[in-house]
Design an enzyme around this catalytic site. Sequence first.
Site, PDB file in Angstrom:
ATOM      1  N   SER A 143       0.905  -1.054  -0.053  1.00  0.00           N
ATOM      2  CA  SER A 143      -0.087   0.052   0.138  1.00  0.00           C
ATOM      3  C   SER A 143       0.886   1.172  -0.031  1.00  0.00           C
ATOM      4  O   SER A 143       2.039   1.083   0.453  1.00  0.00           O
ATOM      5  CB  SER A 143      -0.861  -0.109   1.274  1.00  0.00           C
ATOM      6  OG  SER A 143      -1.680   1.273   1.502  1.00  0.00           O
ATOM      7  N   TYR A 157      -1.688  -0.884  10.588  1.00  0.00           N
ATOM      8  CA  TYR A 157      -1.876  -1.118   9.228  1.00  0.00           C
ATOM      9  C   TYR A 157      -0.661  -0.851   8.569  1.00  0.00           C
ATOM     10  O   TYR A 157      -0.250  -1.678   7.685  1.00  0.00           O
ATOM     11  CB  TYR A 157      -2.964  -0.355   8.707  1.00  0.00           C
ATOM     12  CG  TYR A 157      -3.422  -0.645   7.148  1.00  0.00           C
ATOM     13  CD1 TYR A 157      -3.855  -1.953   6.761  1.00  0.00           C
ATOM     14  CD2 TYR A 157      -2.955   0.257   6.127  1.00  0.00           C
ATOM     15  CE1 TYR A 157      -4.072  -2.121   5.356  1.00  0.00           C
ATOM     16  CE2 TYR A 157      -3.214   0.298   4.964  1.00  0.00           C
ATOM     17  CZ  TYR A 157      -3.857  -1.160   4.455  1.00  0.00           C
ATOM     18  OH  TYR A 157      -4.032  -1.303   3.280  1.00  0.00           O
TER      19      TYR A 157
END
Length: 247
Positions: A143, A157
């Site tokens: 990501s 995350y």
Amino acid sequence: MQHNIANKVVVITGASSGLGEATARHLASLGASVVLAARRKARLDALVEELTAAGGKAIAFETDVTRAQDLHALMQGAVAHFGRVDVLINNAGLMAIAPLSETKVEEWDRMIDINIKGVLYGIAAALPLFEKQNSGHFINVSSVAGIKVFSPGGTVYSGTKYAVRAISDGLRHEVGGAIRSTTILPGAVDSELKYGSSHEQSASNVKDFYQQAIPADSVARAIAYAIEQPADVDINEIVLRPTVQEF
């Protein structure tokens, strides 16, 4: 370069929705044989039916990436059906956004289990096959939060996505010249990822953030680009985000 995708056997985790589903559709349309893995078997079966009806080649296995034995069974099943595996796309992921002060330890554990250990279990299942074949391609989905910490709220995350990037780079270095390794680092892409937060304010913020999201097939095309390169070309990282996304 479509011939470099046609007839390749591609295993995709998290294939029941979002990036995984879009990638399965795109690669199948280019002639790949796709092996779909996720927990929601009914959704996989519906996608297999759709792809097969359109002339594609697809099978599905119910798979929980937090269970190493499921990944092993997935790879063995793919080989039993198609004879080999050329690409593993470690796509399954969870994004549970909340401030650290909320101490959502169970969600932290879940993200670590899916986002990090799930990728490692996939590598453990596929690497012996790739080494035996002397060919193969790992595609790990990280990501933009694996480049810059998404905080407040996305600290854990981001930690998992930084880990995916580090593991991918070490993998690339270790597997030598015959096996390829690609990390995909998307920004806001339309998928179910945005529904992973139980913290109400964070969930609302994520919903607002994702109003700028680009379609999931944007990532599918990036993945296809990495796969279709000649065997001596290794696309190591692709970062893509909406043009308007600042983060």
